[in-house]
Scaffold this motif. Structure first.
Motif, PDB file in Angstrom:
ATOM      1  N   TYR A 199       0.811  -1.214   0.000  1.00  0.00           N
ATOM      2  CA  TYR A 199       0.000   0.000   0.000  1.00  0.00           C
ATOM      3  C   TYR A 199       0.845   1.266   0.000  1.00  0.00           C
ATOM      4  CZ  TYR A 199      -3.437  -3.453   1.446  1.00  0.00           C
ATOM      5  OH  TYR A 199      -4.242  -4.550   1.494  1.00  0.00           O
ATOM      6  N   TYR A 200       2.126   1.110   0.299  1.00  0.00           N
ATOM      7  CA  TYR A 200       3.031   2.257   0.344  1.00  0.00           C
ATOM      8  C   TYR A 200       3.039   3.017  -0.972  1.00  0.00           C
ATOM      9  CZ  TYR A 200       7.444   4.828   0.770  1.00  0.00           C
ATOM     10  OH  TYR A 200       8.402   5.813   0.792  1.00  0.00           O
ATOM     11  N   MET A 201       2.818   2.284  -2.078  1.00  0.00           N
ATOM     12  CA  MET A 201       2.867   2.930  -3.391  1.00  0.00           C
ATOM     13  C   MET A 201       1.774   3.985  -3.572  1.00  0.00           C
ATOM     14  SD  MET A 201       4.172   0.125  -6.172  1.00  0.00           S
ATOM     15  CE  MET A 201       3.276  -1.281  -5.543  1.00  0.00           C
ATOM     16  N   LEU A 202       0.760   3.948  -2.712  1.00  0.00           N
ATOM     17  CA  LEU A 202      -0.230   5.027  -2.729  1.00  0.00           C
ATOM     18  C   LEU A 202       0.434   6.376  -2.471  1.00  0.00           C
ATOM     19  CD1 LEU A 202      -3.306   3.586  -0.794  1.00  0.00           C
ATOM     20  CD2 LEU A 202      -3.382   4.677  -3.041  1.00  0.00           C
ATOM     21  N   THR A 203       1.417   6.375  -1.571  1.00  0.00           N
ATOM     22  CA  THR A 203       2.071   7.638  -1.223  1.00  0.00           C
ATOM     23  C   THR A 203       3.035   8.106  -2.305  1.00  0.00           C
ATOM     24  OG1 THR A 203       3.888   6.563  -0.014  1.00  0.00           O
ATOM     25  CG2 THR A 203       1.890   7.058   1.220  1.00  0.00           C
ATOM     26  N   ASP A 204       3.322   7.241  -3.273  1.00  0.00           N
ATOM     27  CA  ASP A 204       4.154   7.685  -4.398  1.00  0.00           C
ATOM     28  C   ASP A 204       3.418   8.714  -5.252  1.00  0.00           C
ATOM     29  OD1 ASP A 204       6.479   6.234  -3.852  1.00  0.00           O
ATOM     30  OD2 ASP A 204       5.643   4.420  -4.752  1.00  0.00           O
ATOM     31  N   LEU A 205       2.115   8.858  -5.025  1.00  0.00           N
ATOM     32  CA  LEU A 205       1.361   9.914  -5.703  1.00  0.00           C
ATOM     33  C   LEU A 205       1.850  11.292  -5.273  1.00  0.00           C
ATOM     34  CD1 LEU A 205      -2.234   8.384  -5.476  1.00  0.00           C
ATOM     35  CD2 LEU A 205      -0.837   8.612  -7.537  1.00  0.00           C
ATOM     36  N   TYR A 206       2.576  11.348  -4.145  1.00  0.00           N
ATOM     37  CA  TYR A 206       3.189  12.610  -3.714  1.00  0.00           C
ATOM     38  C   TYR A 206       4.101  13.171  -4.809  1.00  0.00           C
ATOM     39  CZ  TYR A 206       2.065  11.681   1.267  1.00  0.00           C
ATOM     40  OH  TYR A 206       1.451  11.446   2.470  1.00  0.00           O
TER      41      TYR A 206
END
Length: 226
Positions: free
Chosen positions: A88-95
């Motif tokens: 789910y960490y890849m959600l924060t790659d939207l940063y």
């Protein structure tokens, strides 16, 4: 080991995972052609880390179903839990989404969303493996509570990775530092309001996604003729 894991997936699961990976890699290769740079290469690494929980969860599930050695299953389960937030960490790659010279804005948006959704799906599939293992152990009543709690832990893990830059393996390398940083959130909640905001809202969001799938499955089951 990889051959063993491979054969534990159904052909539909293998095709689905393969499609996700191909879409991500194709978009990345296309981005290299568009921009002439290797920017976002870290997304490939994050994608790999997001796949690891799915391997361990399948080992846990099949180990319980096949009644394999009791001592190895807790090890697989612990390793799964440590890597679970990576999906789910890849959600924060939207940063990282931003207008970049030479790249269509829509392309980067779809690129990041595809990677994020792939991570979400791999995380959900691994959690479903754990749910299946619990059901096989006659713990079906525990499933909703355990899944909700695990997704809250994933939100906590995402904060440790995104803001404090700890990795899953740091629990072995820097155990006391990781524990100290984690406890600081509980001892000083007011000073860590932003951190708790990320943890809580991420946990809520992950549960919304998870329960959206569960409600769909339950509603489909209710429509089936008895």
């Amino acid at each position: 080991m990889f051959s063993l894991i491979y054969h534990q997936y159904t052909s539909l699961e293998r095709r689905f995972i393969l499609v996700l990976l191909i879409c991500c890699l194709t978009l990345y290769i296309g981005r290299i052609q568009f921009s002439g740079t290797l920017h976002y290469f870290f997304m490939i690494w994050n994608l790999f880390l997001g796949f690891i929980p799915l391997m361990f969860s399948r080992l846990v599930r099949e180990g319980i179903i096949q009644n394999k050695s009791r001592w190895i299953i807790p090890i697989y389960a612990l390793l799964w839990l440590l890597f679970f937030p990576n999906s789910y960490y890849m959600l924060t790659d939207l940063y990282h989404f931003n207008i970049r010279p030479g790249m269509p804005q829509w392309y980067d948006l779809l690129f990041l969303l595809t990677f994020a959704w792939s991570g979400i799906m791999m995380g959900m599939m691994s959690l479903w493996d754990i749910e299946t293992a619990l059901i096989h152990r006659n713990r079906e009543k525990w499933v909703p509570y355990v899944s909700t709690f695990l997704l809250c832990l994933a939100g906590f893990g995402i904060y440790l990775g995104r803001d404090l830059r700890w990795n899953s393996w740091d629990i072995f390398i820097n155990f006391f530092h990781v524990i100290s940083d984690s406890l600081d959130l509980f001892f000083h909640p007011i000073q860590n309001q932003d951190a708790w905001g990320l943890i809580i809202f991420m946990a809520v969001f992950l549960n919304i996604i998870h329960w959206s799938f569960r409600i769909k499955v339950l509603s489909d089951a209710l429509r089936e003729p008895q």
